[in-house]
Design an enzyme around this catalytic site. Sequence first.
Site, PDB file in Angstrom:
ATOM      1  N   GLY A   9       0.826  -1.219   0.000  1.00 44.13           N
ATOM      2  CA  GLY A   9       0.000   0.000   0.000  1.00 44.13           C
ATOM      3  C   GLY A   9       0.852   1.258   0.000  1.00 44.13           C
ATOM      4  N   GLN A  13      -2.083   6.935   1.458  1.00 47.56           N
ATOM      5  CA  GLN A  13      -1.706   7.992   2.415  1.00 47.56           C
ATOM      6  C   GLN A  13      -0.679   7.490   3.438  1.00 47.56           C
ATOM      7  N   ASP A  14      -1.010   6.410   4.148  1.00 46.00           N
ATOM      8  CA  ASP A  14      -0.128   5.948   5.231  1.00 46.00           C
ATOM      9  C   ASP A  14       1.155   5.352   4.669  1.00 46.00           C
ATOM     10  N   ASP A  61       0.437  -7.640  -6.585  1.00 46.92           N
ATOM     11  CA  ASP A  61      -0.922  -7.554  -6.060  1.00 46.92           C
ATOM     12  C   ASP A  61      -1.013  -8.521  -4.882  1.00 46.92           C
ATOM     13  N   GLN A  86      -8.614  -2.252   0.257  1.00 46.28           N
ATOM     14  CA  GLN A  86      -9.729  -1.495  -0.298  1.00 46.28           C
ATOM     15  C   GLN A  86     -10.282  -0.793   0.939  1.00 46.28           C
ATOM     16  N   SER A  87      -9.940   0.463   1.114  1.00 45.06           N
ATOM     17  CA  SER A  87     -10.135   1.124   2.417  1.00 45.06           C
ATOM     18  C   SER A  87     -11.347   2.051   2.469  1.00 45.06           C
ATOM     19  N   THR A 128      -8.502  -1.442  12.226  1.00 47.80           N
ATOM     20  CA  THR A 128      -9.249  -0.186  12.171  1.00 47.80           C
ATOM     21  C   THR A 128     -10.319  -0.067  13.248  1.00 47.80           C
ATOM     22  N   GLU A 130     -13.133   0.967  12.716  1.00 47.54           N
ATOM     23  CA  GLU A 130     -14.403   0.537  12.116  1.00 47.54           C
ATOM     24  C   GLU A 130     -14.829  -0.823  12.665  1.00 47.54           C
ATOM     25  N   TYR A 152     -16.345  -3.845   4.767  1.00 43.20           N
ATOM     26  CA  TYR A 152     -14.968  -3.398   5.034  1.00 43.20           C
ATOM     27  C   TYR A 152     -14.537  -3.803   6.445  1.00 43.20           C
ATOM     28  N   LYS A 156     -11.687  -6.546   7.700  1.00 46.57           N
ATOM     29  CA  LYS A 156     -10.557  -6.136   8.546  1.00 46.57           C
ATOM     30  C   LYS A 156     -10.525  -6.938   9.854  1.00 46.57           C
ATOM     31  N   ARG A 187      -4.574  12.687   2.113  1.00 50.61           N
ATOM     32  CA  ARG A 187      -5.757  11.833   2.228  1.00 50.61           C
ATOM     33  C   ARG A 187      -6.456  11.728   0.867  1.00 50.61           C
TER      34      ARG A 187
HETATM   35  P1  NAP Z   1      -5.401   4.262   1.168  1.00 57.11           P
HETATM   36  O1  NAP Z   1      -4.880   5.644   0.992  1.00 57.11           O
HETATM   37  O2  NAP Z   1      -6.716   3.893   0.588  1.00 57.11           O
HETATM   38  O3  NAP Z   1      -4.283   3.261   0.594  1.00 57.11           O
HETATM   39  C1  NAP Z   1      -4.547   1.903   0.376  1.00 57.11           C
HETATM   40  C2  NAP Z   1      -3.406   1.300  -0.409  1.00 57.11           C
HETATM   41  O4  NAP Z   1      -3.659  -0.073  -0.676  1.00 57.11           O
HETATM   42  C3  NAP Z   1      -3.167   1.964  -1.779  1.00 57.11           C
HETATM   43  O5  NAP Z   1      -1.768   2.064  -1.978  1.00 57.11           O
HETATM   44  C4  NAP Z   1      -3.765   0.955  -2.734  1.00 57.11           C
HETATM   45  O6  NAP Z   1      -3.244   1.008  -4.031  1.00 57.11           O
HETATM   46  C5  NAP Z   1      -3.334  -0.335  -2.040  1.00 57.11           C
HETATM   47  N1  NAP Z   1      -4.023  -1.540  -2.534  1.00 57.11           N
HETATM   48  C6  NAP Z   1      -5.359  -1.729  -2.633  1.00 57.11           C
HETATM   49  N2  NAP Z   1      -5.604  -2.956  -3.116  1.00 57.11           N
HETATM   50  C7  NAP Z   1      -4.392  -3.546  -3.329  1.00 57.11           C
HETATM   51  C8  NAP Z   1      -3.979  -4.811  -3.811  1.00 57.11           C
HETATM   52  N3  NAP Z   1      -4.881  -5.743  -4.170  1.00 57.11           N
HETATM   53  N4  NAP Z   1      -2.646  -5.097  -3.894  1.00 57.11           N
HETATM   54  C9  NAP Z   1      -1.729  -4.170  -3.536  1.00 57.11           C
HETATM   55  N5  NAP Z   1      -2.058  -2.945  -3.061  1.00 57.11           N
HETATM   56  C10 NAP Z   1      -3.374  -2.644  -2.953  1.00 57.11           C
HETATM   57  O7  NAP Z   1      -5.461   3.891   2.717  1.00 57.11           O
HETATM   58  P2  NAP Z   1      -4.722   4.599   3.969  1.00 57.11           P
HETATM   59  O8  NAP Z   1      -5.599   5.663   4.503  1.00 57.11           O
HETATM   60  O9  NAP Z   1      -3.311   4.880   3.614  1.00 57.11           O
HETATM   61  O10 NAP Z   1      -4.778   3.419   5.024  1.00 57.11           O
HETATM   62  C11 NAP Z   1      -3.733   2.446   5.103  1.00 57.11           C
HETATM   63  C12 NAP Z   1      -4.274   1.191   5.765  1.00 57.11           C
HETATM   64  O11 NAP Z   1      -4.729   1.496   7.074  1.00 57.11           O
HETATM   65  C13 NAP Z   1      -5.460   0.551   5.040  1.00 57.11           C
HETATM   66  O12 NAP Z   1      -5.338  -0.842   5.207  1.00 57.11           O
HETATM   67  C14 NAP Z   1      -6.680   1.061   5.800  1.00 57.11           C
HETATM   68  O13 NAP Z   1      -7.741   0.154   5.682  1.00 57.11           O
HETATM   69  C15 NAP Z   1      -6.115   1.126   7.214  1.00 57.11           C
HETATM   70  N6  NAP Z   1      -6.691   2.133   8.088  1.00 57.11           N
HETATM   71  C16 NAP Z   1      -6.752   3.445   7.681  1.00 57.11           C
HETATM   72  C17 NAP Z   1      -7.256   4.402   8.541  1.00 57.11           C
HETATM   73  C18 NAP Z   1      -7.332   5.849   8.141  1.00 57.11           C
HETATM   74  O14 NAP Z   1      -8.047   6.613   8.806  1.00 57.11           O
HETATM   75  N7  NAP Z   1      -6.596   6.283   7.117  1.00 57.11           N
HETATM   76  C19 NAP Z   1      -7.704   4.022   9.824  1.00 57.11           C
HETATM   77  C20 NAP Z   1      -7.597   2.695  10.200  1.00 57.11           C
HETATM   78  C21 NAP Z   1      -7.070   1.747   9.341  1.00 57.11           C
HETATM   79  P3  NAP Z   1      -3.846   2.026  -5.161  1.00 57.11           P
HETATM   80  O15 NAP Z   1      -3.153   3.330  -4.876  1.00 57.11           O
HETATM   81  O16 NAP Z   1      -3.446   1.380  -6.408  1.00 57.11           O
HETATM   82  O17 NAP Z   1      -5.328   2.088  -4.922  1.00 57.11           O
HETATM   83  N1  GDD Z   2     -16.776   9.695   2.498  1.00 53.89           N
HETATM   84  C1  GDD Z   2     -17.825  10.446   2.835  1.00 53.89           C
HETATM   85  N2  GDD Z   2     -18.389  11.285   1.930  1.00 53.89           N
HETATM   86  N3  GDD Z   2     -18.299  10.325   4.097  1.00 53.89           N
HETATM   87  C2  GDD Z   2     -19.346  11.121   4.448  1.00 53.89           C
HETATM   88  C3  GDD Z   2     -19.941  12.011   3.556  1.00 53.89           C
HETATM   89  C4  GDD Z   2     -19.451  12.091   2.229  1.00 53.89           C
HETATM   90  O1  GDD Z   2     -19.935  12.844   1.385  1.00 53.89           O
HETATM   91  N4  GDD Z   2     -20.943  12.656   4.222  1.00 53.89           N
HETATM   92  C5  GDD Z   2     -20.962  12.192   5.458  1.00 53.89           C
HETATM   93  N5  GDD Z   2     -19.990  11.241   5.616  1.00 53.89           N
HETATM   94  C6  GDD Z   2     -19.739  10.473   6.831  1.00 53.89           C
HETATM   95  C7  GDD Z   2     -19.769   8.967   6.625  1.00 53.89           C
HETATM   96  O2  GDD Z   2     -21.120   8.492   6.586  1.00 53.89           O
HETATM   97  C8  GDD Z   2     -18.982   8.502   7.843  1.00 53.89           C
HETATM   98  O3  GDD Z   2     -19.848   8.382   8.940  1.00 53.89           O
HETATM   99  C9  GDD Z   2     -17.994   9.635   8.113  1.00 53.89           C
HETATM  100  O4  GDD Z   2     -18.430  10.739   7.292  1.00 53.89           O
HETATM  101  C10 GDD Z   2     -16.543   9.336   7.791  1.00 53.89           C
HETATM  102  O5  GDD Z   2     -16.471   8.824   6.474  1.00 53.89           O
HETATM  103  P1  GDD Z   2     -15.052   8.579   5.740  1.00 53.89           P
HETATM  104  O6  GDD Z   2     -14.239   9.814   5.769  1.00 53.89           O
HETATM  105  O7  GDD Z   2     -15.359   7.962   4.425  1.00 53.89           O
HETATM  106  O8  GDD Z   2     -14.281   7.582   6.706  1.00 53.89           O
HETATM  107  P2  GDD Z   2     -14.750   6.254   7.482  1.00 53.89           P
HETATM  108  O9  GDD Z   2     -14.818   6.625   8.936  1.00 53.89           O
HETATM  109  O10 GDD Z   2     -15.920   5.626   6.855  1.00 53.89           O
HETATM  110  O11 GDD Z   2     -13.511   5.287   7.225  1.00 53.89           O
HETATM  111  C11 GDD Z   2     -12.169   5.758   7.347  1.00 53.89           C
HETATM  112  O12 GDD Z   2     -11.705   5.569   8.662  1.00 53.89           O
HETATM  113  C12 GDD Z   2     -11.622   4.195   9.072  1.00 53.89           C
HETATM  114  C13 GDD Z   2     -11.131   4.194  10.529  1.00 53.89           C
HETATM  115  O13 GDD Z   2     -12.212   4.343  11.397  1.00 53.89           O
HETATM  116  C14 GDD Z   2     -11.332   4.995   6.316  1.00 53.89           C
HETATM  117  O14 GDD Z   2     -10.026   5.550   6.269  1.00 53.89           O
HETATM  118  C15 GDD Z   2     -11.214   3.534   6.699  1.00 53.89           C
HETATM  119  O15 GDD Z   2     -10.301   2.866   5.811  1.00 53.89           O
HETATM  120  C16 GDD Z   2     -10.681   3.458   8.146  1.00 53.89           C
HETATM  121  O16 GDD Z   2     -10.540   2.116   8.551  1.00 53.89           O
END
Ligand code: NAP
Ligand code: GDD
Length: 341
Positions: A9, A13-14, A61, A86-87, A128, A130, A152, A156, A187
């Site tokens: 990944g 972002q991360d 992949d 697929q996040s 996560t 979630e 999702y 996870k 992000r």
């Molecule tokens: P992100 O920006 O969506 O990045 C996900 C990465 O996974 C991208 O590089 C994507 O590639 C890659 N990927 C997806 N499917 C793949 C596959 N089949 N094989 C290889 N690579 C693949 O997510 P993030 O925010 O950096 O989060 C990093 C991790 O932490 C994720 O696992 C997410 O679920 C978890 N997480 C995130 C948060 C948060 O708030 N950000 C919180 C809790 C947990 P492409 O660029 O090609 O799509």
């Molecule tokens: N994306 C999005 N778009 N969310 C919206 C919108 C909109 O237009 N309007 C309201 N929301 C609300 C969603 O319903 C959700 O309750 C909240 O905003 C946050 O949505 P996201 O920013 O899409 O993040 P997430 O909390 O569903 O998931 C993210 O955080 C998780 C950790 O708790 C992702 O990064 C996940 O991959 C990660 O695990």
Amino acid sequence: MSKKAIITGITGQDGAYLAALLLAKGYAVYGIYRRVSTPNFWRLRALGIEEHAALTLIETDITDSSAVFALIESIEPDEIYNLAAQSFVPSSFTQPLATMHTNALGALHLLEAIRICNPKIRFYQASTSEMFGNTGSPTQNEQSPFCPCSPYATSKLYAHWLTINYAQSYQLFACSGILFNHESPLRGIEFVTRKITDSVAKISLGKIECLELGNLYAKRDWGFAKEYVEGMWQMLQYDTPETFVLATGKSYSIKEFVEYCFTLAKIPIAWENSGAREIARDERGIVRVRINPKYYRPSDVDCLIGDASKARKLLGWNPSCDLQQLCKLMLESDMQHNLRS
Ligand code: NAP
Ligand code: GDD
């Protein structure tokens, strides 16, 4: 000799922030990306590390078990950070099988390869908040029950338990970080914080009139991604493989985030109506926020507030960026982007 780390990944972002951190610590970093029609290394470029001599980018992949096995066998890493996923929660409702393949089976392939190739490799799984879903407990820590409410979160949770199971069954150093939402200027644009900062920047520059959102009343515990990847690294340096929650302990609604951003952009707004008819107008009466029900989810997590006491105590992890600082950072970055494009 420098340590070797694989980051799956790397284009996310991360992945980008973690790669920058590990390179700064002297690691040789192997960044895993999947094939896409147009390369997407913009985050690595934004952090100035795309051409770093110690960064090797490898196309794999993680749903392909034999490719994952070959990768680990050839690189012989000390540490693996599994961030690939697929996040995006809404896409997990429309593409549940693809989500499960990457998020659940991807972790399985990595753990199996570690077990067979070299059980000494340290493994980090990106779990996560979630997974907690709507548990009913006011704050969530490592002991809180799980109640996933999306494909999702379910995928996870599989990877989370598998990580614990492999650590116990095969004595692997495999651990999970349960990270609450963390954001940054890097992000993805479809996540709500970045969607808001980008749209408010566009409204401020006269490029669009109105921001459309779904559920304004969900609450999230939002931190700064750059501080959270430090915690991932600290988990793999700890004495034993443990689960750690990373969070700020403060939670805000989407509506509050919207209000902070408009205030920062010096566009006062006032709310009217409720439910799907709720809107916000600016001082001239122009509608700047409206609800579009297409952004509602089949089920949503109402409120997340993390308790990261364990990480603070055992790892010394201590995030300092608050929501106002995060908003400012993201909005300023999106103003710059939108001025340039
Ligand atoms: P992100 O920006 O969506 O990045 C996900 C990465 O996974 C991208 O590089 C994507 O590639 C890659 N990927 C997806 N499917 C793949 C596959 N089949 N094989 C290889 N690579 C693949 O997510 P993030 O925010 O950096 O989060 C990093 C991790 O932490 C994720 O696992 C997410 O679920 C978890 N997480 C995130 C948060 C948060 O708030 N950000 C919180 C809790 C947990 P492409 O660029 O090609 O799509
Ligand atoms: N994306 C999005 N778009 N969310 C919206 C919108 C909109 O237009 N309007 C309201 N929301 C609300 C969603 O319903 C959700 O309750 C909240 O905003 C946050 O949505 P996201 O920013 O899409 O993040 P997430 O909390 O569903 O998931 C993210 O955080 C998780 C950790 O708790 C992702 O990064 C996940 O991959 C990660 O695990």
